[in-house]
Design an enzyme around this catalytic site. Sequence first.
Site, short mmCIF file in Angstrom:
data_model
loop_
_atom_site.label_atom_id
_atom_site.label_comp_id
_atom_site.label_asym_id
_atom_site.label_seq_id
_atom_site.Cartn_x
_atom_site.Cartn_y
_atom_site.Cartn_z
N ASP A 205 0.87 -1.16 0.00
CA ASP A 205 0.00 0.00 0.00
C ASP A 205 0.91 1.21 0.00
OD1 ASP A 205 -2.69 1.00 -0.05
OD2 ASP A 205 -2.19 1.95 1.85
N LYS B 237 14.47 6.26 -10.54
CA LYS B 237 13.39 6.42 -9.57
C LYS B 237 13.46 5.28 -8.55
CE LYS B 237 8.45 6.29 -8.76
NZ LYS B 237 7.08 6.03 -9.22
N TYR C 113 1.20 10.51 -8.99
CA TYR C 113 1.63 11.85 -8.62
C TYR C 113 3.06 12.16 -9.07
CZ TYR C 113 -2.54 11.54 -5.68
OH TYR C 113 -3.83 11.38 -5.24
P1 IMP Z 1 -2.78 1.92 -3.60
O1 IMP Z 1 -1.46 1.55 -2.95
O2 IMP Z 1 -3.22 0.93 -4.59
O3 IMP Z 1 -3.81 2.33 -2.60
O4 IMP Z 1 -2.50 3.19 -4.51
C1 IMP Z 1 -1.54 4.11 -4.19
C2 IMP Z 1 -1.73 5.39 -4.98
O5 IMP Z 1 -0.74 6.32 -4.48
C3 IMP Z 1 -1.45 5.27 -6.47
O6 IMP Z 1 -2.62 5.03 -7.20
C4 IMP Z 1 -0.86 6.63 -6.79
O7 IMP Z 1 -1.89 7.57 -6.95
C5 IMP Z 1 -0.11 7.00 -5.52
N1 IMP Z 1 1.27 6.52 -5.59
C6 IMP Z 1 1.86 5.51 -4.87
N2 IMP Z 1 3.14 5.35 -5.23
C7 IMP Z 1 3.37 6.25 -6.19
C8 IMP Z 1 4.51 6.54 -6.98
O8 IMP Z 1 5.59 5.92 -6.90
N3 IMP Z 1 4.36 7.55 -7.86
C9 IMP Z 1 3.21 8.25 -8.01
N4 IMP Z 1 2.10 8.00 -7.33
C10 IMP Z 1 2.18 7.00 -6.42
#
Ligand code: IMP
Length: 202
Positions: A76, A182, A161
Amino acid sequence: MNEKIFLASGNPGKLAEFFGLAGPGELPTPRLDLALLPDFSSLPAFDESAPTFAEIAAGKALHYSRLVGALILADDSGLVVPALGGRPGVRSARYGGPDATSAERNERLLREMRNFAGGERRAYFVCALALARRGRAIAIVTARADGEILHAPRGARGFGYDPIFYVRDRDQTFAELPMEQKNQLSHRGKAFRRMAQFISAI
Ligand code: IMP
């Protein structure tokens, strides 16, 4: 450790990074055999309403490891802006509504921060990773990457983002950095390398 590890995620941006991180020459530990969890999107979904990244990652790993009798890696992650009280935080993927695009989420965040200056533009990404097998947690790690939110997007790589997340040391956003660079700096890269050490000790 030769056992296959199944990733419980359907986010293509994250998946590309995980496969890059596990690729040849990337880890000081033996290579990890990562695969997508088959039929991930047709399995019963995990309710991601817990208030912390670690709880959600651990809950997801336990949930999918009960459905599939295999080693499951769940993550997450999200973006935290302290000057916004931690938003978007654990709601990063749904910020601005479930149907919003990444560009719309970025615009919303830039709008909310339009009067912020200096230290108020500080932000960090968090990644929590959890490993579980048959309903038992094996390891949980959390890592962060620090940066600033720009006033306008820059760069076309990455996802989410990345175009508004600026790393001053590199004078680049995460969306301008090649994925390998990255991965060296990112929350996901740091957490994954730490998790790889746990896995190599199983
Ligand atoms: P989840 O972990 O599926 O709840 O989603 C995490 C959300 O955080 C992603 O959909 C992105 O919007 C944002 N996010 C997490 N890691 C990154 C990254 O490395 N770059 C850009 N956005 C990120």
